[in-house]
Design a protein around this motif. Structure first.
Motif, PDB file in Angstrom:
ATOM      1  N   GLN A 214      19.281 -10.354  -1.782  1.00 42.42           N
ATOM      2  CA  GLN A 214      19.138 -11.535  -3.084  1.00 42.42           C
ATOM      3  C   GLN A 214      18.927 -10.587  -3.932  1.00 42.42           C
ATOM      4  N   THR A 215      18.425  -9.924  -4.025  1.00 42.18           N
ATOM      5  CA  THR A 215      17.965  -8.749  -5.354  1.00 42.18           C
ATOM      6  C   THR A 215      19.397  -7.932  -5.212  1.00 42.18           C
ATOM      7  N   PHE A 216      19.746  -7.007  -3.808  1.00 46.53           N
ATOM      8  CA  PHE A 216      20.827  -6.353  -4.011  1.00 46.53           C
ATOM      9  C   PHE A 216      22.444  -6.848  -4.672  1.00 46.53           C
TER      10      PHE A 216
ATOM     11  N   SER B  82      25.653  -8.051  -9.247  1.00 48.69           N
ATOM     12  CA  SER B  82      26.464  -9.150 -10.580  1.00 48.69           C
ATOM     13  C   SER B  82      26.008  -8.991 -11.282  1.00 48.69           C
ATOM     14  N   ALA B  83      25.414  -8.441 -12.348  1.00 53.91           N
ATOM     15  CA  ALA B  83      24.823  -7.848 -13.525  1.00 53.91           C
ATOM     16  C   ALA B  83      25.216  -7.692 -14.479  1.00 53.91           C
ATOM     17  N   PRO B  84      25.840  -8.647 -15.843  1.00 55.02           N
ATOM     18  CA  PRO B  84      26.692  -8.244 -16.333  1.00 55.02           C
ATOM     19  C   PRO B  84      26.245  -6.461 -17.246  1.00 55.02           C
TER      20      PRO B  84
ATOM     21  N   THR C 183      31.790  -6.419 -12.501  1.00 56.60           N
ATOM     22  CA  THR C 183      31.107  -7.532 -12.065  1.00 56.60           C
ATOM     23  C   THR C 183      31.500  -8.723 -11.486  1.00 56.60           C
ATOM     24  N   ILE C 184      32.570  -9.392 -12.330  1.00 55.58           N
ATOM     25  CA  ILE C 184      33.067 -10.825 -11.970  1.00 55.58           C
ATOM     26  C   ILE C 184      33.320 -10.638 -10.280  1.00 55.58           C
ATOM     27  N   ARG C 185      33.796  -9.628 -10.027  1.00 52.86           N
ATOM     28  CA  ARG C 185      34.676  -9.647  -8.414  1.00 52.86           C
ATOM     29  C   ARG C 185      32.842  -9.947  -7.456  1.00 52.86           C
ATOM     30  N   ALA C 186      31.365  -9.432  -8.378  1.00 50.44           N
ATOM     31  CA  ALA C 186      31.110  -9.152  -7.111  1.00 50.44           C
ATOM     32  C   ALA C 186      30.373 -10.504  -7.498  1.00 50.44           C
ATOM     33  N   ARG C 187      30.367 -11.044  -8.543  1.00 52.46           N
ATOM     34  CA  ARG C 187      29.481 -11.985  -8.650  1.00 52.46           C
ATOM     35  C   ARG C 187      30.255 -13.431  -7.603  1.00 52.46           C
ATOM     36  N   GLU C 188      31.034 -12.989  -7.677  1.00 52.57           N
ATOM     37  CA  GLU C 188      32.322 -14.316  -6.879  1.00 52.57           C
ATOM     38  C   GLU C 188      32.037 -14.332  -5.481  1.00 52.57           C
ATOM     39  N   LEU C 189      31.672 -12.607  -4.913  1.00 53.38           N
ATOM     40  CA  LEU C 189      31.314 -12.753  -3.690  1.00 53.38           C
ATOM     41  C   LEU C 189      30.041 -12.954  -3.563  1.00 53.38           C
ATOM     42  N   GLN C 190      28.683 -13.425  -3.996  1.00 47.94           N
ATOM     43  CA  GLN C 190      27.767 -12.673  -3.883  1.00 47.94           C
ATOM     44  C   GLN C 190      27.358 -15.167  -3.957  1.00 47.94           C
ATOM     45  N   ASN C 191      28.610 -15.702  -4.664  1.00 49.57           N
ATOM     46  CA  ASN C 191      28.457 -17.247  -4.139  1.00 49.57           C
ATOM     47  C   ASN C 191      29.145 -17.475  -3.138  1.00 49.57           C
ATOM     48  N   ILE C 192      29.836 -16.381  -3.077  1.00 42.00           N
ATOM     49  CA  ILE C 192      30.463 -17.219  -1.679  1.00 42.00           C
ATOM     50  C   ILE C 192      29.645 -17.005  -0.034  1.00 42.00           C
ATOM     51  N   TYR C 193      28.546 -15.564  -0.913  1.00 41.38           N
ATOM     52  CA  TYR C 193      28.303 -15.426   0.105  1.00 41.38           C
ATOM     53  C   TYR C 193      26.204 -16.410   0.664  1.00 41.38           C
ATOM     54  N   LYS C 194      26.113 -16.758  -0.463  1.00 41.11           N
ATOM     55  CA  LYS C 194      25.418 -18.442  -0.877  1.00 41.11           C
ATOM     56  C   LYS C 194      25.895 -19.069  -0.178  1.00 41.11           C
ATOM     57  N   CYS C 195      26.680 -20.082  -0.376  1.00 47.09           N
ATOM     58  CA  CYS C 195      27.143 -20.752  -0.085  1.00 47.09           C
ATOM     59  C   CYS C 195      27.166 -20.751   1.576  1.00 47.09           C
ATOM     60  N   ILE C 196      27.597 -19.808   2.486  1.00 50.18           N
ATOM     61  CA  ILE C 196      27.162 -19.778   3.637  1.00 50.18           C
ATOM     62  C   ILE C 196      26.415 -19.513   4.488  1.00 50.18           C
ATOM     63  N   MET C 197      25.513 -18.843   3.418  1.00 49.25           N
ATOM     64  CA  MET C 197      24.009 -19.360   3.784  1.00 49.25           C
ATOM     65  C   MET C 197      23.587 -20.779   4.068  1.00 49.25           C
ATOM     66  N   LEU C 198      23.963 -21.906   3.462  1.00 50.49           N
ATOM     67  CA  LEU C 198      23.379 -23.262   2.470  1.00 50.49           C
ATOM     68  C   LEU C 198      23.595 -22.868   3.668  1.00 50.49           C
TER      69      LEU C 198
ATOM     70  N   ARG D  62      27.205   1.949  -7.320  1.00 50.56           N
ATOM     71  CA  ARG D  62      26.717   2.004  -8.349  1.00 50.56           C
ATOM     72  C   ARG D  62      24.760   1.874  -7.540  1.00 50.56           C
ATOM     73  N   HIS D  63      24.216   1.286  -6.554  1.00 52.55           N
ATOM     74  CA  HIS D  63      23.455   0.261  -6.064  1.00 52.55           C
ATOM     75  C   HIS D  63      23.375   0.774  -4.572  1.00 52.55           C
ATOM     76  N   LEU D  64      24.595   1.826  -3.795  1.00 60.19           N
ATOM     77  CA  LEU D  64      24.166   2.180  -2.776  1.00 60.19           C
ATOM     78  C   LEU D  64      23.340   3.868  -2.831  1.00 60.19           C
ATOM     79  N   LYS D  65      22.468   3.519  -1.795  1.00 60.66           N
ATOM     80  CA  LYS D  65      21.229   4.389  -1.781  1.00 60.66           C
ATOM     81  C   LYS D  65      21.838   5.556  -1.603  1.00 60.66           C
ATOM     82  N   VAL D  66      22.810   5.258   0.295  1.00 57.77           N
ATOM     83  CA  VAL D  66      23.683   6.450   0.421  1.00 57.77           C
ATOM     84  C   VAL D  66      25.128   6.977   0.405  1.00 57.77           C
ATOM     85  N   PRO D  67      25.207   8.689  -0.303  1.00 60.48           N
ATOM     86  CA  PRO D  67      26.185   8.147  -1.505  1.00 60.48           C
ATOM     87  C   PRO D  67      27.456   8.263  -0.374  1.00 60.48           C
TER      88      PRO D  67
END
Length: 805
Positions: free
Chosen positions: A476-478, A483-485, A503-518, A594-599
């Motif tokens: 969730q933190t990742f 998705s942060a602006p 960021t808009i694309r990442a926010r849409e995918l985050q919302n779908i992931y949250k719905c899957i985990m419900l 931008r947030h992956l540890k492994v390049p």
């Protein structure tokens, strides 16, 4: 016809008689109210006017004479305005003064024939009004309450009623820093002009009126509050009884003073209980200058100066003689008493001074003792509070440690568990060696090994539960980071946020992931979520998306067949895991790169990969622990995972207290302004060596060995913290040490020598670190020690000698 109409008829008659003459140049001159005819001159000489310096004759003229004759004044105030405002008179050069006076007298006499008695009453009213105006104009001050709009600030000030309003406007223009032509003054709903006075609006002396000041251009010149008027004088109105059923309102000015009103006694009414205090003078008392060193020996010492002085005293005596008889019946016999010398007098005064000094010193000693008792009481109270604080902190630490042992969540919590397991194993091993021998000892050791295995398995189960919970939190933190602006701060301090297409694309995918985990949702809602997921994944064709689509179709088919929810948990977890891999792919979610540890570029690993000799794998250098202390290079040390496995297998050390010690060091050094660097380069292994090997894990002063109460502070606070400029003390000792102004005055030479010896040991250990070696090279003390114990030997030249033939 009324009295006023008769008077106005007389004035019109005079005007009509003058208009019949051949008019030459006419000049209008205003005449003050003091030149109006009085009632005593009504017969014959009412209209006598002194001609001006140019020889013009006066003639009463009104612009609306005809209309004014037909209308009667509404009330007496309108008539007062006519009396107060000066009338205009005109002078004619052709007719003589006498002729004009005769015409005016005839007109007045003809008007008086109608009503002589009414004219006398009318003139008496004019005289009374004029006398009242003359009496009131001696003190033409009125109390004006000025209200600033729209602030609502009220300012009370005296103002002359015969002064034009322009002066009041200029005063507030200077106070408000606003042009005077922008300010407007409103009284009783009417705007006052610059050349008008309050007298023209019926304001009398000693009246209290309210005017409003506002700005005609509030956007460009707004009216603000005037500061600094709190100490200004204020005016109140006091109602004073001047007679029977007669009262007069008197304005009283109140001046604020900063001195305390003394209590001068008073009395209390027995019936009402009201207290009345005696009043004192309102003069500000003179402040007595403060005197220093009043209670000292010099203040009570008197320096005498001897000076002889003889005064003249002229006397006379009378005695009985020839022709004079003086009676001696009232005479007294005076005998000399004991002589009181100057030495005795001074001795008596000295004895009195000694008595005074004795009592004063007794009082001073009582004050000192009382102060010492108060300080002692405060000290004992502080010590008791500190003792309670320490006990409370220790209890909180024990509760926290107990909670960590029963609900482990972090890596440090499991280190504490393995450390406790190792201590228990060692105690049991020592007890078995002392109690059993032979076969019994082997059986007891086998039983101990079985118990240890069960405890390790229990710890492993707790670790799995904690890892699953931490994994969901990390996911969730990742997703929140992706998705942060975009956020940045402007020069004015305002924070601006901007959303990009990524960021808009990442926010849409985050919302779908949250719905899957419900969980605990209906079948229709689950089908809607899967349909949305299917449309999202269909945008890209690859092996991962095909597998996700197959799993979605499988779950829909099973749901249609009526399979229970708990039987579909494994399938749903697979879908969520594969979709999370879909989110972490930069091709499908560009913002995640931008947030992956492994390049993503494999060429970046070419020079940043080391070999782990324990797990026999090539790993990036970030997987190896960095150490500021001496040791093998990264390619010779095990990776983080192998180190943690070795820690759990046989070392089982707890570094929680050392981590807290390092955090206290960082927080203490962050408050210094000398830009410390070495303290933030120290790693956990370096602090462990410094505490355990150099300082023996105890305080140098009190030998306290509780690491929760120990701190590493600077030895010389003027220098930067370093392993060779620190000392291990308790928290209270550290606070007292930092208050020392000089180390030589606070400690003995033997103790200072002991501390410097430990500093030399730390320099020898940390001098092998390239980063810290640059800080040690400039140390002159180390150079002197090396020169003292290093003997310079010059190489000897050995010449080979050949044997002679």
């Amino acid at each position: 016809m009324s009295d006023r109409e008769e008077e106005f008829g007389a004035q019109n008659a005079v005007t009509a008689s003058e208009e019949n003459d051949d008019a030459f140049e006419t000049i209008n001159v205003p005449i003050s109210s003091e030149e109006l005819p009085e009632s005593g001159q009504a017969e014959g000489s009412e209209s006598e006017v002194t001609p001006s310096s140019e020889g013009h004759t006066t003639h009463v003229k009104e612009e609306n004479d005809q209309s004014f004759l037909n209308e009667e004044p509404e009330d007496e105030e309108q008539f007062m305005e006519e009396v107060l405002f000066p009338k205009r008179v005109s002078y004619s050069r052709r007719n003589s003064v006498k002729h004009k006076f005769t015409k005016h007298d005839n007109a007045v006499q003809s008007a008086k024939q109608f009503s002589h008695a009414g004219s006398l009453a009318f003139l008496d009213k004019i005289k009374v009004i004029k006398e009242s105006l003359k009496a009131s104009m001696k003190d033409p001050l009125a109390t004006v309450k000025v209200v600033l709009f729209p602030m609502g600030q009220e300012i009370i000030m005296p103002f002359k009623i015969d002064t034009i309003v322009k002066y009041l406007k200029d005063h507030f223009s200077y106070q408000l820093l606003i042009p005077s032509d922008t300010l407007q003054i409103r009284y009783a709903g009417r705007i006052l002009k610059n050349n008008e006075t309050l007298l023209q609006y019926g304001v009398k002396p000693q009246d209290i009126v309210q005017v409003e000041i506002f700005s005609t251009d509030p956007d460009l010149f707004p009216i603000k509050r005037i500061h600094g008027l709190t100490d200004a004088s204020q005016i109140i109105t006091v109602k004073v009884q001047t007679g029977i059923a007669q009262y007069q309102e008197v304005p009283v000015e109140i001046i604020k003073s900063d001195f305390h009103k003394p209590f001068l006694g008073g009395f209390r009414h027995k019936i009402t209980g009201i207290e009345y205090h005696n009043a004192g003078t309102q003069t500000v008392p003179k402040k007595i200058p403060e005197k220093d060193n009043v209670f000292c020996r010099d203040t009570q010492t008197v320096f005498l100066r001897k000076k002889l002085q003889q005064t003249t005293n002229t006397t006379s005596t009378q005695m009985t003689k020839i022709g004079v008889y003086v009676s001696n019946m009232t005479d007294k016999l005076v005998t000399p008493g004991k002589y009181f010398s100057a030495a005795e007098y001074h001795a008596q005064r000295l004895q009195a001074v000694i008595v005074l000094q004795t009592y004063y010193r007794q009082w001073h000693a009582k004050v000192v003792v009382k102060d010492l008792k108060r300080q002692k009481m405060l000290r004992l109270k502080w010590e008791a509070e500190e003792e309670l604080r320490k006990i409370r902190e220790k209890e909180e630490w024990i509760k926290l440690d107990y909670y960590r042992r029963h609900n482990p969540q972090t890596k440090e919590d499991f280190e504490v568990l393995y450390n406790a397991l190792e201590l228990w194993r060692q105690e049991e091993f020592a007890r078995i060696n002392q109690s059993f021998t032979g076969a019994e000892r082997k059986a007891a050791l086998c039983e101990l090994l079985e118990k240890e295995t069960q405890i390790i398995a229990s710890i492993g189960r707790h670790r799995y539960i904690a890892n699953m919970a931490n994994r969901e939190a990390l996911i969730q933190t990742f997703l929140d980071k992706c998705s942060a602006p975009k956020v940045w701060r402007t020069f004015s301090g305002k924070i601006i946020e901007m959303d990009t297409q990524f960021t808009i694309r990442a926010r849409e995918l985050q919302n779908i992931y949250k719905c899957i985990m419900l969980k605990n949702i209906s079948q229709d809602e689950r089908l809607d979520v899967l349909l949305t997921l299917k449309h999202t994944v269909k945008e890209h064709e690859c092996k991962l998306t095909q597998e996700i689509l197959e799993l979605i179709d499988r779950e829909v088919d099973l749901m249609m067949r009526g399979v229970k929810h708990h039987n579909l948990e494994g399938l749903r977890k697979r879908i969520a895991t594969l979709f999370f891999h879909y989110i972490k792919t930069p091709l499908f979610n560009p913002e995640v790169a931008r947030h992956l540890k492994v390049p993503q570029d494999p060429l970046m690993f070419s020079k940043k990969v080391d070999f782990c000799r324990s797990c026999r794998l090539y790993l990036p250098r970030t997987e190896f622990a960095a150490s500021a202390g001496p040791g093998p290079p990264p390619h010779g040390r095990p990776c983080r995972r192998c180190s943690a496995l070795g820690q759990e297998a046989w070392q089982r050390q707890s570094f929680l207290k050392l981590k807290c010690l390092l955090q206290r060091l960082h927080s203490a050094e962050a408050h210094y302004e000398d830009d410390p660097k070495i303290a933030f380069l120290m790693q956990l292994q370096d602090i462990q060596y410094l505490v355990e090997n150099i300082w023996a894990s105890q305080s140098v002063l009190s030998a306290g060995n509780d690491l929760n109460d120990l701190v590493l502070v600077r030895w010389d606070r003027s220098l930067e913290w370093s392993p060779w400029n620190c000392i291990l003390l308790t928290k209270d000792e550290g606070v007292a040490h930092l208050k020392l102004t000089s180390i030589e005055e606070g400690y003995e030479p033997l103790f200072i020598h002991k501390i410097k010896h430990k500093h030399i040991l730390a320099k020898n250990y940390f001098s092998h670190i390239p980063v810290l070696a640059s800080f040690i090279l400039d140390d002159g003390e180390i150079d002197e020690i090396r020169k003292k114990y290093h003997s310079e030997t010059t190489p000897k030249m050995i010449v080979a000698q050949r044997p002679s033939p």
